[in-house]
Design a protein around this motif. Structure first.
Motif, PDB file in Angstrom:
ATOM      1  N   ARG A 156      -7.391   2.807  -4.058  1.00  0.00           N
ATOM      2  CA  ARG A 156      -8.339   2.258  -3.090  1.00  0.00           C
ATOM      3  C   ARG A 156      -9.106   3.359  -2.358  1.00  0.00           C
ATOM      4  N   ASN A 157      -8.506   4.547  -2.298  1.00  0.00           N
ATOM      5  CA  ASN A 157      -9.118   5.629  -1.536  1.00  0.00           C
ATOM      6  C   ASN A 157      -8.629   6.956  -2.116  1.00  0.00           C
TER       7      ASN A 157
ATOM      8  N   TYR B 211      -7.321   3.002  15.009  1.00  0.00           N
ATOM      9  CA  TYR B 211      -5.998   3.219  15.569  1.00  0.00           C
ATOM     10  C   TYR B 211      -5.734   4.709  15.697  1.00  0.00           C
TER      11      TYR B 211
ATOM     12  N   GLY C 161      -2.246  -1.470   4.489  1.00  0.00           N
ATOM     13  CA  GLY C 161      -3.015  -0.228   4.527  1.00  0.00           C
ATOM     14  C   GLY C 161      -4.002  -0.212   5.667  1.00  0.00           C
ATOM     15  N   GLU C 162      -4.748  -1.278   5.835  1.00  0.00           N
ATOM     16  CA  GLU C 162      -5.702  -1.333   6.941  1.00  0.00           C
ATOM     17  C   GLU C 162      -5.046  -2.035   8.120  1.00  0.00           C
ATOM     18  N   TYR C 163      -5.210  -1.503   9.320  1.00  0.00           N
ATOM     19  CA  TYR C 163      -4.686  -2.084  10.549  1.00  0.00           C
ATOM     20  C   TYR C 163      -3.174  -2.237  10.536  1.00  0.00           C
ATOM     21  N   SER C 164      -2.498  -1.504   9.705  1.00  0.00           N
ATOM     22  CA  SER C 164      -1.039  -1.520   9.748  1.00  0.00           C
ATOM     23  C   SER C 164      -0.551  -0.088   9.613  1.00  0.00           C
ATOM     24  N   PRO C 165       0.454   0.279  10.420  1.00  0.00           N
ATOM     25  CA  PRO C 165       0.863   1.688  10.464  1.00  0.00           C
ATOM     26  C   PRO C 165       1.517   2.150   9.174  1.00  0.00           C
ATOM     27  N   LEU C 166       1.401   3.454   8.921  1.00  0.00           N
ATOM     28  CA  LEU C 166       2.018   4.075   7.759  1.00  0.00           C
ATOM     29  C   LEU C 166       3.435   4.518   8.112  1.00  0.00           C
ATOM     30  N   HIS C 167       4.360   4.242   7.204  1.00  0.00           N
ATOM     31  CA  HIS C 167       5.743   4.681   7.340  1.00  0.00           C
ATOM     32  C   HIS C 167       6.012   5.685   6.223  1.00  0.00           C
ATOM     33  N   PHE C 168       6.468   6.860   6.606  1.00  0.00           N
ATOM     34  CA  PHE C 168       6.625   7.951   5.654  1.00  0.00           C
ATOM     35  C   PHE C 168       8.051   8.109   5.144  1.00  0.00           C
ATOM     36  N   GLY C 169       8.155   8.614   3.918  1.00  0.00           N
ATOM     37  CA  GLY C 169       9.427   9.030   3.376  1.00  0.00           C
ATOM     38  C   GLY C 169       9.745  10.452   3.798  1.00  0.00           C
TER      39      GLY C 169
ATOM     40  N   TYR D 228       0.369  12.233   0.625  1.00  0.00           N
ATOM     41  CA  TYR D 228      -0.149  13.346   1.413  1.00  0.00           C
ATOM     42  C   TYR D 228       0.498  14.647   0.955  1.00  0.00           C
TER      43      TYR D 228
ATOM     44  N   TYR E 141       3.221  10.769  15.444  1.00  0.00           N
ATOM     45  CA  TYR E 141       4.360  10.923  14.540  1.00  0.00           C
ATOM     46  C   TYR E 141       5.184  12.122  14.979  1.00  0.00           C
TER      47      TYR E 141
ATOM     48  N   SER F 288       0.845  -1.194   0.000  1.00  0.00           N
ATOM     49  CA  SER F 288       0.000   0.000   0.000  1.00  0.00           C
ATOM     50  C   SER F 288       0.877   1.240   0.000  1.00  0.00           C
TER      51      SER F 288
ATOM     52  N   SER G 203       0.422   5.512   0.055  1.00  0.00           N
ATOM     53  CA  SER G 203      -0.472   6.664   0.197  1.00  0.00           C
ATOM     54  C   SER G 203       0.326   7.933  -0.028  1.00  0.00           C
TER      55      SER G 203
ATOM     56  N   TYR H  17      -2.373   7.401  16.228  1.00  0.00           N
ATOM     57  CA  TYR H  17      -0.932   7.404  16.008  1.00  0.00           C
ATOM     58  C   TYR H  17      -0.284   8.679  16.528  1.00  0.00           C
TER      59      TYR H  17
ATOM     60  N   GLU I 115      -4.631   6.734  -2.090  1.00  0.00           N
ATOM     61  CA  GLU I 115      -3.931   5.519  -1.697  1.00  0.00           C
ATOM     62  C   GLU I 115      -4.045   4.494  -2.814  1.00  0.00           C
TER      63      GLU I 115
END
Lengths: 113, 111
Positions: free
Chosen positions: A55-56, B31, A97-105, A35, B35, A31, A33, B33, A48
Motif C-alpha cells: 500500500r505504501n 496522529y 494502518g490508517e488511524y490505528s496505532p502501530l505495534h512493533f515487534g 522499518y 514510543y 496491516s 509495515s 505518537y 507497508e
C-alpha cells in the motif's frame, strides 16, 4: 493477545547473499509495515502491506522487497546484501494502518560481514 | 517537508518529572505518537494523540500538543529508573503504516 513476532532475532550474512525476515502480526491485524533502524539514519520506513497488497513504499532500492500472505503474515527480502544493510529491522502491525496505532515487534538484528 | 526533531539526551533524578520535547514540520499530521525503546528491544507504544486534541493524560504520562507551534511534549511524572530508555516521537501523515520518527531522546534516570 500475542504481540508482533519476528523471526529470527539475529542473523549474520555475508555481502552478496540474500536474506528473508519473517513477521507475524497481532491476531486480527491486517496491516504490516517494515522499518529499518540504524544509528546513522534512525528509523526509516521501508514499506507497508495491507490485505496482501503493497500500500505504501519508502525510499529504498529495489533490493528490498516484501510480501504478505493471506493470513497477514509478512516476509521481507533483501537481495545482494551490502555492508550498509546491517541494521535492526522492525515489523509493525495495525488493524487497518490508517488511524490505528502501530505495534512493533522486537526486531531482527541483521549483521552483514 | 517531513521532519521530526528531538533533543538527544535528558538526565533526571528518580522521583522528578521528565519532559521530552519534539517538534514536527508537517501541518497535515493526523496522529502523533510516543514510543519507548529499551536496549535490545523493539518499540513499545506509550501513547498517542489525535491532532485536534491539546492534551492527553494516561496514568503517569501527559502529552501536550501545540499545533500552532507544531510542538509535542511527553511528561513522565515520578520518573523511575525503569523509565530509562530511548523515547521516540513520530507523526502520521495519513499514509497508512508510514510514520516519520524523530531521532530519539535518551532518558537517563539517576537514583
Amino acid at each position: 493477545k500475542a504481540g508482533v513476532t519476528q523471526t529470527p532475532r539475529y542473523l549474520i550474512k555475508t555481502r552478496g547473499q540474500q536474506v528473508t525476515l519473517s513477521c507475524s502480526p497481532i491476531s486480527g491485524h491486517r496491516s504490516v509495515s517494515w522499518y529499518q533502524q540504524t544509528p546513522g539514519q534512525g528509523l526509516q520506513f521501508l514499506f507497508e502491506y495491507f490485505s496482501e497488497t503493497q500500500r505504501n513504499k519508502g525510499n529504498f532500492p529495489g533490493r528490498f522487497s516484501g510480501r504478505q500472505f493471506s493470513n497477514s503474515r509478512s516476509e521481507m527480502n533483501v537481495s545482494t546484501l551490502e555492508l550498509g544493510d546491517s541494521a535492526l529491522y522492525l515489523c509493525a502491525s495495525s488493524s487497518t494502518g490508517e488511524y490505528s496505532p502501530l505495534h512493533f515487534g522486537n526486531g531482527t538484528r541483521l549483521t552483514v560481514t | 517537508g517531513e521532519d521530526v526533531e528531538q533533543s538527544l539526551f535528558l538526565s533526571v533524578r528518580e522521583g522528578d518529572s521528565s519532559v521530552i520535547n519534539c517538534t514536527y514540520t508537517d501541518s497535515s499530521s493526523t496522529y502523533l505518537y510516543w514510543y519507548k525503546q529499551e536496549p535490545g528491544a523493539g518499540l513499545q507504544l506509550l501513547t498517542y494523540i489525535f491532532s485536534n486534541m491539546d492534551m492527553k493524560q494516561d496514568q503517569r504520562l501527559t502529552v501536550l500538543l501545540n499545533k500552532k507551534d507544531k510542538h509535542l511534549s511527553l511528561r513522565i511524572a515520578d520518573t523511575q529508573t525503569g523509565d530509562s530508555a530511548i523515547y521516540f516521537c513520530a507523526e502520521s501523515l495519513n499514509q497508512g503504516g508510514k510514520l516519520i520518527f524523530g531521532q530519539g531522546t535518551e532518558l537517563s534516570v539517576k537514583p
